[in-house]
Design an enzyme around this catalytic site. Structure first.
Site, PDB file in Angstrom:
ATOM      1  CD  GLU A   3      -7.015  -0.167   1.044  1.00 43.50           C
ATOM      2  OE1 GLU A   3      -7.100   0.892   1.680  1.00 43.50           O
ATOM      3  OE2 GLU A   3      -6.248  -1.072   1.360  1.00 43.50           O
ATOM      4  CG  HIS A  37      -5.298  -1.500   9.643  1.00 43.18           C
ATOM      5  ND1 HIS A  37      -5.762  -0.511   8.812  1.00 43.18           N
ATOM      6  CD2 HIS A  37      -4.954  -0.886  10.793  1.00 43.18           C
ATOM      7  CE1 HIS A  37      -5.711   0.640   9.435  1.00 43.18           C
ATOM      8  NE2 HIS A  37      -5.216   0.448  10.632  1.00 43.18           N
ATOM      9  CG  HIS A  87      -8.172   4.167   1.148  1.00 37.79           C
ATOM     10  ND1 HIS A  87      -8.320   4.074   2.516  1.00 37.79           N
ATOM     11  CD2 HIS A  87      -9.393   4.520   0.671  1.00 37.79           C
ATOM     12  CE1 HIS A  87      -9.570   4.357   2.846  1.00 37.79           C
ATOM     13  NE2 HIS A  87     -10.237   4.648   1.739  1.00 37.79           N
ATOM     14  NE  ARG A 130      -9.277   8.559   4.459  1.00 34.23           N
ATOM     15  CZ  ARG A 130      -9.546   7.702   5.443  1.00 34.23           C
ATOM     16  NH1 ARG A 130      -8.835   6.618   5.587  1.00 34.23           N
ATOM     17  NH2 ARG A 130     -10.524   7.930   6.280  1.00 34.23           N
ATOM     18  NE  ARG A 171      -7.389  11.526   5.636  1.00 36.06           N
ATOM     19  CZ  ARG A 171      -7.924  10.922   6.709  1.00 36.06           C
ATOM     20  NH1 ARG A 171      -7.217  10.083   7.416  1.00 36.06           N
ATOM     21  NH2 ARG A 171      -9.157  11.159   7.061  1.00 36.06           N
ATOM     22  CD  GLU A 175      -7.204  -6.179   3.037  1.00 38.08           C
ATOM     23  OE1 GLU A 175      -7.283  -6.147   1.799  1.00 38.08           O
ATOM     24  OE2 GLU A 175      -6.494  -5.412   3.701  1.00 38.08           O
ATOM     25  CG  HIS A 212       0.689   6.359   4.751  1.00 35.98           C
ATOM     26  ND1 HIS A 212      -0.190   7.374   5.052  1.00 35.98           N
ATOM     27  CD2 HIS A 212       0.075   5.216   5.114  1.00 35.98           C
ATOM     28  CE1 HIS A 212      -1.285   6.862   5.605  1.00 35.98           C
ATOM     29  NE2 HIS A 212      -1.143   5.551   5.649  1.00 35.98           N
ATOM     30  CB  THR A 254      -9.599   1.894   7.394  1.00 34.05           C
ATOM     31  OG1 THR A 254      -9.250   2.641   6.241  1.00 34.05           O
ATOM     32  CG2 THR A 254     -10.941   1.234   7.175  1.00 34.05           C
ATOM     33  CG  ASN A 276      -1.823   1.142   1.346  1.00 36.07           C
ATOM     34  OD1 ASN A 276      -1.416   2.266   1.097  1.00 36.07           O
ATOM     35  ND2 ASN A 276      -3.056   0.903   1.725  1.00 36.07           N
TER      36      ASN A 276
HETATM   37  N1  PXP Z   1      -5.944  -3.016   4.027  1.00 35.48           N
HETATM   38  C1  PXP Z   1      -6.910  -2.067   4.070  1.00 35.48           C
HETATM   39  C2  PXP Z   1      -8.264  -2.412   3.586  1.00 35.48           C
HETATM   40  C3  PXP Z   1      -6.612  -0.767   4.556  1.00 35.48           C
HETATM   41  O1  PXP Z   1      -7.581   0.156   4.599  1.00 35.48           O
HETATM   42  C4  PXP Z   1      -5.298  -0.479   4.947  1.00 35.48           C
HETATM   43  C5  PXP Z   1      -4.948   0.889   5.434  1.00 35.48           C
HETATM   44  O2  PXP Z   1      -5.202   1.812   4.442  1.00 35.48           O
HETATM   45  C6  PXP Z   1      -4.328  -1.487   4.849  1.00 35.48           C
HETATM   46  C7  PXP Z   1      -4.692  -2.752   4.412  1.00 35.48           C
HETATM   47  C8  PXP Z   1      -2.895  -1.255   5.195  1.00 35.48           C
HETATM   48  O3  PXP Z   1      -2.756  -0.935   6.531  1.00 35.48           O
HETATM   49  P1  PXP Z   1      -1.370  -0.377   7.060  1.00 35.48           P
HETATM   50  O4  PXP Z   1      -1.126   0.916   6.332  1.00 35.48           O
HETATM   51  O5  PXP Z   1      -1.601  -0.199   8.519  1.00 35.48           O
HETATM   52  O6  PXP Z   1      -0.325  -1.395   6.738  1.00 35.48           O
END
Ligand code: PXP
Length: 242
Positions: A72, A192, A45, A47, A51, A153, A12, A103, A9
Site C-alpha cells: 500500500e 478496513h 503499508h 507510510r 510509523r 479495493e 501493526h 487511512t 496486513n
Molecule cells: N486495506 C487498505 C487499503 C488499508 O489502508 C488498510 C489499513 O491499513 C487495510 C486494508 C486494513 O485495515 P485494518 O487494519 O483496519 O484491517
C-alpha cells in the site's frame, strides 16, 4: 463461487516493534506465520512517515515470503520509486495525510486523474498489479476504469463503524459497487475495520475477490496467537462464501 483471498496486513506488528525501536516483534515472522495459517497474500503499508513498516521490511518481505506482496502506498514519486525498485506483486494506491490515525477515507480517483495516470502507467509497465483504494461510489469506479486500474479495493470503514440501518445501507452500497466494478472488468477487493463479527456479510458479496485485514487480526493475536486467528478468519470467510 470463487475462492475469496485473504490478505493479512502486518503493519501493526511493526507498530509494536517501533514502540521500542528494536528488532522485535518481527513483521516478517508474522508474514510467515500468516502464510502457514492460510493467508493468500501479505499486505504492508509503507507510510510516508514510516510509523510502522519501514523500507527494509519491504525488501525483506519480498525475499522471505512465497505469497504475493500487496504494497500500500501514497501516490508520490518517492513511493513510486520504491515500488519500482522492489516490484511487489501489487500496489494499492491509498490517500495519505500525515496526521491521520489510519487511512480515513478512499482515494479521490475522480478528482486526481492527471496526477494518478502517469503513476499508474509506470506501475503497470513494471508488471505491478495496480489497485485503487476507493469509497464504494460509482463515480470512483468510473474514474478507476478511465485510469485503467485492474483492481479497486473498497473502503469498508464506514460499514465497519456503523450499526443497524446505516450499516445495512453501507453494505448495499458495497455490494452494488462490487457488481458495477466486476461488470466493467475491474476486480473488486475490500478492507478496513473488518473483524470476526462483521466480516461475513462482506465475504458473502460474490464479486469480491480479496479482503485485506490487519489491525483486528494483530490485536486478537495477543490473546489467541496469530496462526489460530488467521485460520479462524479464513474459516469465517469460507463459511460466508459457501
Ligand atoms: N486495506 C487498505 C487499503 C488499508 O489502508 C488498510 C489499513 O491499513 C487495510 C486494508 C486494513 O485495515 P485494518 O487494519 O483496519 O484491517
Amino acid at each position: 463461487m470463487s475462492h475469496l483471498r485473504l490478505g493479512v496486513n502486518i503493519d501493526h506488528v511493526a507498530t509494536i516493534r517501533n514502540a521500542r525501536g528494536g528488532a522485535y516483534p518481527d513483521p516478517i515472522r508474522a508474514a510467515i506465520v500468516a502464510q502457514e495459517a492460510g493467508a493468500d497474500g501479505i499486505t504492508a503499508h509503507l507510510r510516508e512517515d514510516r510509523r510502522h513498516i519501514i523500507d527494509q521490511d519491504i525488501a525483506h518481505l519480498i525475499g522471505a515470503i512465497a505469497l504475493p506482496l500487496n504494497m500500500e502506498m501514497a501516490a508520490t514519486e518517492e513511493m513510486l520509486a520504491i515500488a519500482l525498485k522492489h516490484r511487489p506483486h501489487a500496489a494499492c494506491i491509498v490517500p495519505e495525510r500525515r496526521e491521520e490515525v489510519t487511512t480515513e477515507g478512499g482515494l479521490n480517483a475522480a478528482g486526481q486523474h492527471n496526477h494518478l495516470q502517469p503513476l499508474i502507467t509506470r506501475l503497470k509497465d513494471a508488471g505491478i498489479r495496480v489497485s485503487l483504494f476507493i469509497e464504494p461510489d460509482p463515480r470512483q469506479i468510473e474514474a478507476a476504469l478511465s485510469l485503467g486500474a485492474p483492481v479497486v479495493e473498497f473502503h469498508t470503514g464506514r460499514y465497519a463503524h456503523s450499526e443497524g440501518e446505516e450499516r445495512a445501507v453501507e453494505l448495499r452500497r458495497i455490494a452494488d459497487a462490487a457488481a458495477l466494478a466486476a461488470k466493467n472488468g475491474i476486480e473488486p477487493h475490500a478492507g478496513h475495520g473488518l473483524t470476526f463479527d462483521n466480516v461475513q456479510p462482506i465475504a458473502a458479496i460474490p464479486q469480491i475477490a480479496e479482503l485485506n485485514i490487519g489491525h483486528f487480526l494483530i490485536g486478537e493475536a495477543i490473546f489467541e496467537g496469530l496462526g489460530p486467528v488467521v485460520q479462524r478468519m479464513r474459516g469465517l470467510m469460507d463459511e460466508a462464501r459457501g
